[in-house]
Design a protein around this motif. Structure first.
Motif, PDB file in Angstrom:
ATOM      1  N   UNK A   1      -1.826 -19.441  23.119  1.00 33.53           N
ATOM      2  CA  UNK A   1      -1.190 -19.202  24.418  1.00 33.53           C
ATOM      3  C   UNK A   1      -1.924 -19.896  25.561  1.00 33.53           C
ATOM      4  N   UNK A   2      -2.864 -20.788  25.196  1.00 33.55           N
ATOM      5  CA  UNK A   2      -3.510 -21.613  26.222  1.00 33.55           C
ATOM      6  C   UNK A   2      -4.074 -22.861  25.554  1.00 33.55           C
ATOM      7  N   UNK A   3      -4.247 -23.916  26.338  1.00 27.95           N
ATOM      8  CA  UNK A   3      -4.671 -25.205  25.792  1.00 27.95           C
ATOM      9  C   UNK A   3      -6.130 -25.174  25.344  1.00 27.95           C
ATOM     10  N   UNK A   4      -6.946 -24.340  25.965  1.00 27.38           N
ATOM     11  CA  UNK A   4      -8.363 -24.256  25.586  1.00 27.38           C
ATOM     12  C   UNK A   4      -8.499 -23.800  24.139  1.00 27.38           C
ATOM     13  N   UNK A   5      -7.744 -22.761  23.769  1.00 26.06           N
ATOM     14  CA  UNK A   5      -7.755 -22.276  22.387  1.00 26.06           C
ATOM     15  C   UNK A   5      -7.234 -23.349  21.443  1.00 26.06           C
ATOM     16  N   UNK A   6      -6.141 -23.989  21.834  1.00 22.23           N
ATOM     17  CA  UNK A   6      -5.567 -25.056  21.010  1.00 22.23           C
ATOM     18  C   UNK A   6      -6.600 -26.158  20.740  1.00 22.23           C
ATOM     19  N   UNK A   7      -7.320 -26.551  21.785  1.00 22.23           N
ATOM     20  CA  UNK A   7      -8.290 -27.644  21.647  1.00 22.23           C
ATOM     21  C   UNK A   7      -9.411 -27.322  20.657  1.00 22.23           C
ATOM     22  N   UNK A   8      -9.629 -26.030  20.373  1.00 24.64           N
ATOM     23  CA  UNK A   8     -10.704 -25.643  19.443  1.00 24.64           C
ATOM     24  C   UNK A   8     -10.228 -25.518  17.991  1.00 24.64           C
ATOM     25  N   UNK A   9      -8.927 -25.669  17.739  1.00 21.74           N
ATOM     26  CA  UNK A   9      -8.411 -25.504  16.368  1.00 21.74           C
ATOM     27  C   UNK A   9      -8.918 -26.617  15.453  1.00 21.74           C
ATOM     28  N   UNK A  10      -9.276 -26.242  14.226  1.00 22.88           N
ATOM     29  CA  UNK A  10      -9.722 -27.216  13.224  1.00 22.88           C
ATOM     30  C   UNK A  10      -8.542 -27.925  12.594  1.00 22.88           C
TER      31      UNK A  10
ATOM     32  N   UNK B   1       4.097 -19.455  26.681  1.00 25.13           N
ATOM     33  CA  UNK B   1       5.480 -19.879  26.928  1.00 25.13           C
ATOM     34  C   UNK B   1       5.539 -21.174  27.746  1.00 25.13           C
ATOM     35  N   UNK B   2       6.296 -22.142  27.254  1.00 27.07           N
ATOM     36  CA  UNK B   2       6.422 -23.441  27.919  1.00 27.07           C
ATOM     37  C   UNK B   2       7.272 -23.298  29.182  1.00 27.07           C
TER      38      UNK B   2
ATOM     39  N   UNK C   1      11.857 -12.141  31.708  1.00 27.47           N
ATOM     40  CA  UNK C   1      10.686 -11.965  32.566  1.00 27.47           C
ATOM     41  C   UNK C   1       9.398 -12.534  31.999  1.00 27.47           C
ATOM     42  N   UNK C   2       9.387 -12.831  30.681  1.00 26.06           N
ATOM     43  CA  UNK C   2       8.161 -13.333  30.059  1.00 26.06           C
ATOM     44  C   UNK C   2       8.012 -14.828  30.331  1.00 26.06           C
ATOM     45  N   UNK C   3       6.836 -15.212  30.831  1.00 29.81           N
ATOM     46  CA  UNK C   3       6.552 -16.632  31.034  1.00 29.81           C
ATOM     47  C   UNK C   3       6.919 -17.183  32.391  1.00 29.81           C
ATOM     48  N   UNK C   4       7.323 -16.315  33.305  1.00 24.16           N
ATOM     49  CA  UNK C   4       7.726 -16.778  34.637  1.00 24.16           C
ATOM     50  C   UNK C   4       6.566 -17.473  35.357  1.00 24.16           C
ATOM     51  N   UNK C   5       5.355 -16.959  35.182  1.00 23.24           N
ATOM     52  CA  UNK C   5       4.193 -17.546  35.864  1.00 23.24           C
ATOM     53  C   UNK C   5       3.374 -18.464  34.956  1.00 23.24           C
ATOM     54  N   UNK C   6       3.964 -18.904  33.862  1.00 22.30           N
ATOM     55  CA  UNK C   6       3.221 -19.718  32.895  1.00 22.30           C
ATOM     56  C   UNK C   6       2.799 -21.063  33.482  1.00 22.30           C
ATOM     57  N   UNK C   7       1.590 -21.483  33.136  1.00 26.95           N
ATOM     58  CA  UNK C   7       1.090 -22.796  33.567  1.00 26.95           C
ATOM     59  C   UNK C   7       0.915 -23.735  32.371  1.00 26.95           C
ATOM     60  N   UNK C   8       1.489 -23.345  31.234  1.00 24.44           N
ATOM     61  CA  UNK C   8       1.328 -24.127  29.996  1.00 24.44           C
ATOM     62  C   UNK C   8       1.736 -25.589  30.197  1.00 24.44           C
ATOM     63  N   UNK C   9       2.860 -25.808  30.873  1.00 26.20           N
ATOM     64  CA  UNK C   9       3.366 -27.165  31.056  1.00 26.20           C
ATOM     65  C   UNK C   9       2.315 -28.062  31.720  1.00 26.20           C
ATOM     66  N   UNK C  10       1.586 -27.504  32.696  1.00 28.64           N
ATOM     67  CA  UNK C  10       0.546 -28.267  33.396  1.00 28.64           C
ATOM     68  C   UNK C  10      -0.719 -28.358  32.537  1.00 28.64           C
ATOM     69  N   UNK C  11      -1.031 -27.255  31.828  1.00 32.79           N
ATOM     70  CA  UNK C  11      -2.245 -27.217  30.993  1.00 32.79           C
ATOM     71  C   UNK C  11      -2.241 -28.298  29.904  1.00 32.79           C
TER      72      UNK C  11
ATOM     73  N   UNK D   1      -6.212 -33.682  16.039  1.00 32.20           N
ATOM     74  CA  UNK D   1      -5.983 -33.335  14.634  1.00 32.20           C
ATOM     75  C   UNK D   1      -4.811 -32.394  14.389  1.00 32.20           C
ATOM     76  N   UNK D   2      -4.414 -31.636  15.408  1.00 30.64           N
ATOM     77  CA  UNK D   2      -3.402 -30.591  15.223  1.00 30.64           C
ATOM     78  C   UNK D   2      -2.198 -30.905  16.113  1.00 30.64           C
ATOM     79  N   UNK D   3      -1.016 -30.942  15.492  1.00 28.80           N
ATOM     80  CA  UNK D   3       0.192 -31.188  16.295  1.00 28.80           C
ATOM     81  C   UNK D   3       0.440 -30.001  17.219  1.00 28.80           C
ATOM     82  N   UNK D   4       1.060 -30.278  18.352  1.00 24.75           N
ATOM     83  CA  UNK D   4       1.334 -29.247  19.355  1.00 24.75           C
ATOM     84  C   UNK D   4       2.842 -29.096  19.515  1.00 24.75           C
ATOM     85  N   UNK D   5       3.329 -27.873  19.320  1.00 29.64           N
ATOM     86  CA  UNK D   5       4.768 -27.587  19.391  1.00 29.64           C
ATOM     87  C   UNK D   5       5.026 -26.628  20.548  1.00 29.64           C
ATOM     88  N   UNK D   6       5.853 -27.057  21.489  1.00 28.45           N
ATOM     89  CA  UNK D   6       6.189 -26.218  22.644  1.00 28.45           C
ATOM     90  C   UNK D   6       7.182 -25.140  22.234  1.00 28.45           C
ATOM     91  N   UNK D   7       6.970 -23.931  22.749  1.00 31.23           N
ATOM     92  CA  UNK D   7       7.831 -22.793  22.452  1.00 31.23           C
ATOM     93  C   UNK D   7       8.026 -21.984  23.726  1.00 31.23           C
TER      94      UNK D   7
END
Length: 195
Positions: A99-108, A118-119, A127-137, A145-151
């Motif tokens: 749920x954040x890019x920092x965690x994603x960046x640490x995946x093996x 939420x993208x 109401x879920x994801x209204x304040x999400x910053x994922x798109x900018x993150x 090494x790990x593909x990233x899939x938006x959801x």
């Protein structure tokens, strides 16, 4: 790459619609049915054309993988943190959620891909994801090494924005299953990707 996630509960004509989506080029189907019993799951999977079983991803009832030649398994964030995936590493393809890019960046690199959400604001969870910053993150993505899939909140009107950002695919859930015409919505999203 376009993935579809099933609704949590079984819906009328669901497997029929899914078989049609596979025929229209669906890449992968995530079977996320946390409340469905093992026997209901067996009945459900056997309604999916066998030729598509290799494109199914199990979120529960992992033992059914052997019976149905399914080698793709998805692990929730908590299951990843608890190491529940480790016995699946050999000869299987595993994915997870963040749920954040920092965690994603640490995946093996043992992870094939990760959902990031939420993208956009969610379609199915109001109401879920209204304040999400994922798109900018996503600009801070540095895991090669790990593909990233938006959801989250992705539909035929905004899917082009997903593919304009630095992700490898989109996962559809609410846009498909909250629609009167799920197959039509899938085809529209697929056409955006193809164009």
């Amino acid at each position: 790459m376009i993935l579809v996630i099933t609704p949590e509960l079984i819906v009328p004509k669901e497997t029929e619609i899914i078989n049609q989506m596979f025929q229209e080029g669906l890449d992968l189907l995530h079977i996320r049915k946390p409340w469905v019993s093992r026997n209901e799951m067996i009945e459900w999977i056997s309604q999916i054309d066998e030729v598509f079983h290799s494109q199914l991803v199990l979120h529960t009832h992992y033992d059914l993988g052997n019976e149905y030649h399914i080698s793709r398994f998805h692990f929730r964030e908590i299951d990843r943190e608890e190491g529940k995936y480790k016995s699946f590493l050999k000869e299987n393809i595993i994915s997870t959620s963040v749920h954040d890019i920092t965690t994603y960046n640490t995946l093996n690199k043992e992870w094939e891909y990760a959902f990031i959400s939420p993208f956009f604001p969610s379609i199915s969870k109001k109401g879920y994801g209204i304040d999400s910053t994922i798109k900018e993150e996503i600009n801070h993505r540095n895991n090669p090494d790990v593909k990233l899939i938006a959801l989250g909140g992705i539909d035929e009107d905004n899917i082009h924005e997903v593919f304009e950002s630095d992700v490898d695919g989109a996962a559809l859930l609410g846009a498909i299953w909250e629609s009167e015409e799920p197959l039509k919505v899938f085809k529209k999203c697929r056409n955006v990707l193809m164009s």
